[in-house]
Every structure is written in C-alpha cells, then in structure tokens.
Design a protein around this motif. Structure first.
Motif, PDB file in Angstrom:
ATOM      1  N   MET A  87       0.836  -1.195   0.000  1.00 43.54           N
ATOM      2  CA  MET A  87       0.000   0.000   0.000  1.00 43.54           C
ATOM      3  C   MET A  87       0.879   1.257   0.000  1.00 43.54           C
ATOM      4  SD  MET A  87      -2.992   1.150  -0.338  1.00 43.54           S
ATOM      5  CE  MET A  87      -4.071  -0.234  -0.071  1.00 43.54           C
ATOM      6  N   GLU A  88       1.947   1.253   0.801  1.00 40.88           N
ATOM      7  CA  GLU A  88       2.875   2.392   0.807  1.00 40.88           C
ATOM      8  C   GLU A  88       3.484   2.580  -0.574  1.00 40.88           C
ATOM      9  OE1 GLU A  88       5.700   1.396   3.850  1.00 40.88           O
ATOM     10  OE2 GLU A  88       4.399   2.109   5.469  1.00 40.88           O
ATOM     11  N   ARG A  89       3.863   1.488  -1.205  1.00 40.07           N
ATOM     12  CA  ARG A  89       4.460   1.554  -2.551  1.00 40.07           C
ATOM     13  C   ARG A  89       3.471   2.190  -3.534  1.00 40.07           C
ATOM     14  NH1 ARG A  89       8.680  -1.128  -4.177  1.00 40.07           N
ATOM     15  NH2 ARG A  89       8.427  -2.751  -2.612  1.00 40.07           N
ATOM     16  N   ALA A  90       2.211   1.778  -3.473  1.00 37.62           N
ATOM     17  CA  ALA A  90       1.194   2.328  -4.371  1.00 37.62           C
ATOM     18  C   ALA A  90       0.971   3.819  -4.106  1.00 37.62           C
ATOM     19  CB  ALA A  90      -0.120   1.558  -4.220  1.00 37.62           C
ATOM     20  N   ILE A  91       0.925   4.211  -2.842  1.00 36.99           N
ATOM     21  CA  ILE A  91       0.742   5.629  -2.490  1.00 36.99           C
ATOM     22  C   ILE A  91       1.923   6.454  -2.977  1.00 36.99           C
ATOM     23  CG2 ILE A  91       0.586   7.290  -0.576  1.00 36.99           C
ATOM     24  CD1 ILE A  91      -0.938   5.020   0.982  1.00 36.99           C
ATOM     25  N   LEU A  92       3.133   5.945  -2.766  1.00 33.31           N
ATOM     26  CA  LEU A  92       4.330   6.673  -3.199  1.00 33.31           C
ATOM     27  C   LEU A  92       4.396   6.789  -4.720  1.00 33.31           C
ATOM     28  CD1 LEU A  92       7.018   5.315  -0.717  1.00 33.31           C
ATOM     29  CD2 LEU A  92       6.021   7.621  -0.779  1.00 33.31           C
ATOM     30  N   ARG A  93       4.070   5.729  -5.422  1.00 26.67           N
ATOM     31  CA  ARG A  93       4.080   5.789  -6.891  1.00 26.67           C
ATOM     32  C   ARG A  93       3.050   6.790  -7.398  1.00 26.67           C
ATOM     33  NH1 ARG A  93       4.590  -0.716  -8.141  1.00 26.67           N
ATOM     34  NH2 ARG A  93       6.862  -0.759  -8.396  1.00 26.67           N
ATOM     35  N   LEU A  94       1.882   6.785  -6.795  1.00 21.62           N
ATOM     36  CA  LEU A  94       0.827   7.727  -7.188  1.00 21.62           C
ATOM     37  C   LEU A  94       1.275   9.165  -6.936  1.00 21.62           C
ATOM     38  CD1 LEU A  94      -2.102   7.959  -8.213  1.00 21.62           C
ATOM     39  CD2 LEU A  94      -2.835   7.730  -5.835  1.00 21.62           C
ATOM     40  N   GLY A  95       1.825   9.429  -5.747  1.00 25.36           N
ATOM     41  CA  GLY A  95       2.309  10.770  -5.413  1.00 25.36           C
ATOM     42  C   GLY A  95       3.449  11.208  -6.318  1.00 25.36           C
ATOM     43  N   ALA A  96       4.389  10.297  -6.574  1.00 32.80           N
ATOM     44  CA  ALA A  96       5.519  10.617  -7.452  1.00 32.80           C
ATOM     45  C   ALA A  96       5.026  10.923  -8.861  1.00 32.80           C
ATOM     46  CB  ALA A  96       6.514   9.458  -7.475  1.00 32.80           C
ATOM     47  N   CYS A  97       4.060  10.152  -9.331  1.00 31.46           N
ATOM     48  CA  CYS A  97       3.494  10.377 -10.660  1.00 31.46           C
ATOM     49  C   CYS A  97       2.914  11.785 -10.750  1.00 31.46           C
ATOM     50  CB  CYS A  97       2.414   9.332 -10.945  1.00 31.46           C
ATOM     51  SG  CYS A  97       1.579   9.581 -12.519  1.00 31.46           S
ATOM     52  N   GLU A  98       2.161  12.183  -9.751  1.00 35.40           N
ATOM     53  CA  GLU A  98       1.568  13.520  -9.796  1.00 35.40           C
ATOM     54  C   GLU A  98       2.633  14.609  -9.684  1.00 35.40           C
ATOM     55  OE1 GLU A  98      -2.719  14.224  -8.632  1.00 35.40           O
ATOM     56  OE2 GLU A  98      -1.987  12.935  -7.001  1.00 35.40           O
ATOM     57  N   GLY A 132       7.621  12.150   4.438  1.00 37.38           N
ATOM     58  CA  GLY A 132       9.057  12.383   4.308  1.00 37.38           C
ATOM     59  C   GLY A 132       9.569  12.111   2.905  1.00 37.38           C
ATOM     60  N   VAL A 133       9.146  10.994   2.333  1.00 37.01           N
ATOM     61  CA  VAL A 133       9.608  10.620   0.991  1.00 37.01           C
ATOM     62  C   VAL A 133       9.129  11.628  -0.048  1.00 37.01           C
ATOM     63  CG1 VAL A 133       9.467   8.881  -0.837  1.00 37.01           C
ATOM     64  CG2 VAL A 133       9.820   8.164   1.536  1.00 37.01           C
ATOM     65  N   LEU A 134       7.829  11.940  -0.040  1.00 41.06           N
ATOM     66  CA  LEU A 134       7.297  12.857  -1.054  1.00 41.06           C
ATOM     67  C   LEU A 134       7.783  14.280  -0.851  1.00 41.06           C
ATOM     68  CD1 LEU A 134       3.669  11.499  -1.584  1.00 41.06           C
ATOM     69  CD2 LEU A 134       5.731  11.085  -2.965  1.00 41.06           C
ATOM     70  N   ASP A 135       8.014  14.680   0.388  1.00 42.27           N
ATOM     71  CA  ASP A 135       8.571  16.015   0.633  1.00 42.27           C
ATOM     72  C   ASP A 135       9.973  16.115   0.028  1.00 42.27           C
ATOM     73  OD1 ASP A 135       8.445  18.691   2.043  1.00 42.27           O
ATOM     74  OD2 ASP A 135      10.243  17.838   2.983  1.00 42.27           O
ATOM     75  N   ARG A 136      10.797  15.093   0.250  1.00 42.76           N
ATOM     76  CA  ARG A 136      12.154  15.101  -0.320  1.00 42.76           C
ATOM     77  C   ARG A 136      12.098  15.062  -1.852  1.00 42.76           C
ATOM     78  NH1 ARG A 136      12.866  12.036   4.374  1.00 42.76           N
ATOM     79  NH2 ARG A 136      12.638  10.025   3.324  1.00 42.76           N
ATOM     80  N   LEU A 137      11.198  14.257  -2.411  1.00 46.89           N
ATOM     81  CA  LEU A 137      11.063  14.191  -3.868  1.00 46.89           C
ATOM     82  C   LEU A 137      10.595  15.534  -4.429  1.00 46.89           C
ATOM     83  CD1 LEU A 137      11.194  12.551  -6.497  1.00 46.89           C
ATOM     84  CD2 LEU A 137       8.825  11.834  -6.046  1.00 46.89           C
ATOM     85  N   SER A 138       9.698  16.202  -3.727  1.00 47.37           N
ATOM     86  CA  SER A 138       9.196  17.499  -4.214  1.00 47.37           C
ATOM     87  C   SER A 138      10.291  18.562  -4.211  1.00 47.37           C
ATOM     88  CB  SER A 138       7.995  17.972  -3.391  1.00 47.37           C
ATOM     89  OG  SER A 138       8.389  18.455  -2.123  1.00 47.37           O
ATOM     90  N   ARG A 139      11.259  18.441  -3.318  1.00 46.93           N
ATOM     91  CA  ARG A 139      12.385  19.386  -3.304  1.00 46.93           C
ATOM     92  C   ARG A 139      13.202  19.254  -4.585  1.00 46.93           C
ATOM     93  NH1 ARG A 139      12.998  21.634   1.753  1.00 46.93           N
ATOM     94  NH2 ARG A 139      11.789  20.574   3.356  1.00 46.93           N
ATOM     95  N   GLU A 140      13.213  18.044  -5.128  1.00 52.49           N
ATOM     96  CA  GLU A 140      13.944  17.766  -6.362  1.00 52.49           C
ATOM     97  C   GLU A 140      13.101  18.096  -7.597  1.00 52.49           C
ATOM     98  OE1 GLU A 140      14.882  13.534  -8.209  1.00 52.49           O
ATOM     99  OE2 GLU A 140      15.998  13.891  -6.352  1.00 52.49           O
ATOM    100  N   THR A 141      11.840  17.685  -7.596  1.00 49.07           N
ATOM    101  CA  THR A 141      11.005  17.818  -8.790  1.00 49.07           C
ATOM    102  C   THR A 141      10.262  19.146  -8.873  1.00 49.07           C
ATOM    103  OG1 THR A 141       9.123  16.759  -7.698  1.00 49.07           O
ATOM    104  CG2 THR A 141      10.628  15.329  -8.939  1.00 49.07           C
ATOM    105  N   ARG A 142      10.096  19.813  -7.748  1.00 54.97           N
ATOM    106  CA  ARG A 142       9.319  21.055  -7.719  1.00 54.97           C
ATOM    107  C   ARG A 142      10.084  22.182  -7.022  1.00 54.97           C
ATOM    108  NH1 ARG A 142       3.656  20.538  -8.380  1.00 54.97           N
ATOM    109  NH2 ARG A 142       3.227  18.670  -9.588  1.00 54.97           N
ATOM    110  N   ALA A 143      11.398  22.209  -7.189  1.00 52.74           N
ATOM    111  CA  ALA A 143      12.242  23.185  -6.490  1.00 52.74           C
ATOM    112  C   ALA A 143      11.796  24.620  -6.742  1.00 52.74           C
ATOM    113  CB  ALA A 143      13.703  22.995  -6.882  1.00 52.74           C
ATOM    114  N   SER A 144      11.546  24.986  -7.982  1.00 51.66           N
ATOM    115  CA  SER A 144      11.166  26.375  -8.277  1.00 51.66           C
ATOM    116  C   SER A 144       9.795  26.704  -7.702  1.00 51.66           C
ATOM    117  CB  SER A 144      11.211  26.657  -9.781  1.00 51.66           C
ATOM    118  OG  SER A 144      10.348  25.792 -10.474  1.00 51.66           O
ATOM    119  N   GLU A 145       8.867  25.759  -7.748  1.00 48.50           N
ATOM    120  CA  GLU A 145       7.540  25.987  -7.159  1.00 48.50           C
ATOM    121  C   GLU A 145       7.648  26.153  -5.645  1.00 48.50           C
ATOM    122  OE1 GLU A 145       3.273  23.713  -6.420  1.00 48.50           O
ATOM    123  OE2 GLU A 145       4.759  22.758  -7.714  1.00 48.50           O
ATOM    124  N   ARG A 146       8.444  25.316  -5.009  1.00 50.24           N
ATOM    125  CA  ARG A 146       8.612  25.405  -3.554  1.00 50.24           C
ATOM    126  C   ARG A 146       9.219  26.746  -3.165  1.00 50.24           C
ATOM    127  NH1 ARG A 146       8.765  20.326  -0.288  1.00 50.24           N
ATOM    128  NH2 ARG A 146       9.753  21.733   1.171  1.00 50.24           N
TER     129      ARG A 146
END
Length: 153
Positions: A87-98, A132-146
């Motif tokens: 379930m965590e894997r599915a949630i993380l994949r969904l969040g990463a996709c978005e 924690g995982v999605l926050d760290r990923l967003s720092r990489e994928t959405r740096a300018s937005e953040r």
C-alpha cells in the motif's frame, strides 16, 4: 429540513486518487495491464462523483512509468528495512506520478492527498514515512515551485 453537504470542487479528483490507489494496489499484486485494471474497476466500482478521466490517467501513467517512478523515489526512501508495504508503494508511486507528470497540481495538494490516503489505507505510521519521501522528492522535482510558494530552497 434536510441539509445537503456542500461538495468540494476538489472532491472528484480526491475520489479519483482513491480509486486509482485501489486499482494500483491490485495491479501490483496481480500485474495485470492498465487497461484490464481500469476495465475491471469500471465494472465493479461506482464512479459517481469521481473524475473518471483523471482516474484513468493516473493508473495508465503509473503503470507505464513504474520503473522511472521507482527510480525517482529510490534515493528518498530512507529505511533500515528496505522493504515497502504494497500500500505504501502504491501511495508513493501515485504521489511521485503527480509530482513529476502533473505540474498543474500544487505540490502541497499532492502531498496532502497522499497523506490522507496513507492515513486511510496505510499502516499506523505510513503517513509519516510517505510525507518524508514525497517532501524530499518534491524538493527535487518542484524546487522552483517550492521556492516561489514558501521560500524553500
């Protein structure tokens, strides 16, 4: 007099994410095609109030980009026990996709929605891990937005 609950304009997308998560969980277990999972869910589940187009988009994108999403997530999954609950894997994949494929959706919305899914469907502390995982990923994928939104950089 009965009161009708006002439905948020965001509710159809929220419901689409919930259905997509359930479909992706099933896909991970059965490894069916995206088309087969989507068809099965359309036959078995109610799609009242669901943004069904967004549901399909999410399922198709996660299935098509599984390896790239896992690769993007891997450096941010900091765990002594490297195994992920399905379930965590599915949630993380969904969040990463978005985060990666849907820049029209603010990163905070994506993370909040993933946390809600983790609270509802995940293990007891899953929401903390997912955050924690999605926050760290967003720092990489959405740096300018953040940086623009909250001066984070």
């Amino acid at each position: 007099m009965s009161r009708r609950r006002t439905v948020s304009p965001f509710e159809p997308r929220r419901r689409a994410r919930r259905r997509a998560l359930q479909a992706l969980y099933q896909w991970q277990i059965n490894d069916d095609s995206a088309a087969a999972i989507i068809e099965q869910f359309r036959e078995e589940q109610s799609f009242d109030g669901v943004d069904s187009s967004y549901f399909e988009t999410l399922v198709r994108e996660v299935v098509a980009n599984r390896d790239a999403l896992d690769e993007a997530l891997a450096p941010h999954v900091v765990r002594v026990d490297a195994s992920l609950d399905q379930m965590e894997r599915a949630i993380l994949r969904l969040g990463a996709c978005e985060l990666i494929h849907h820049p029209e959706t603010p990163y905070r919305v994506i993370i909040d929605e993933a946390l809600e899914l983790a609270h509802r469907f995940g293990a007891e502390k899953a929401h903390t891990f997912v955050n924690g995982v999605l926050d760290r990923l967003s720092r990489e994928t959405r740096a300018s937005e953040r940086e623009a939104v909250d001066g984070d950089g």
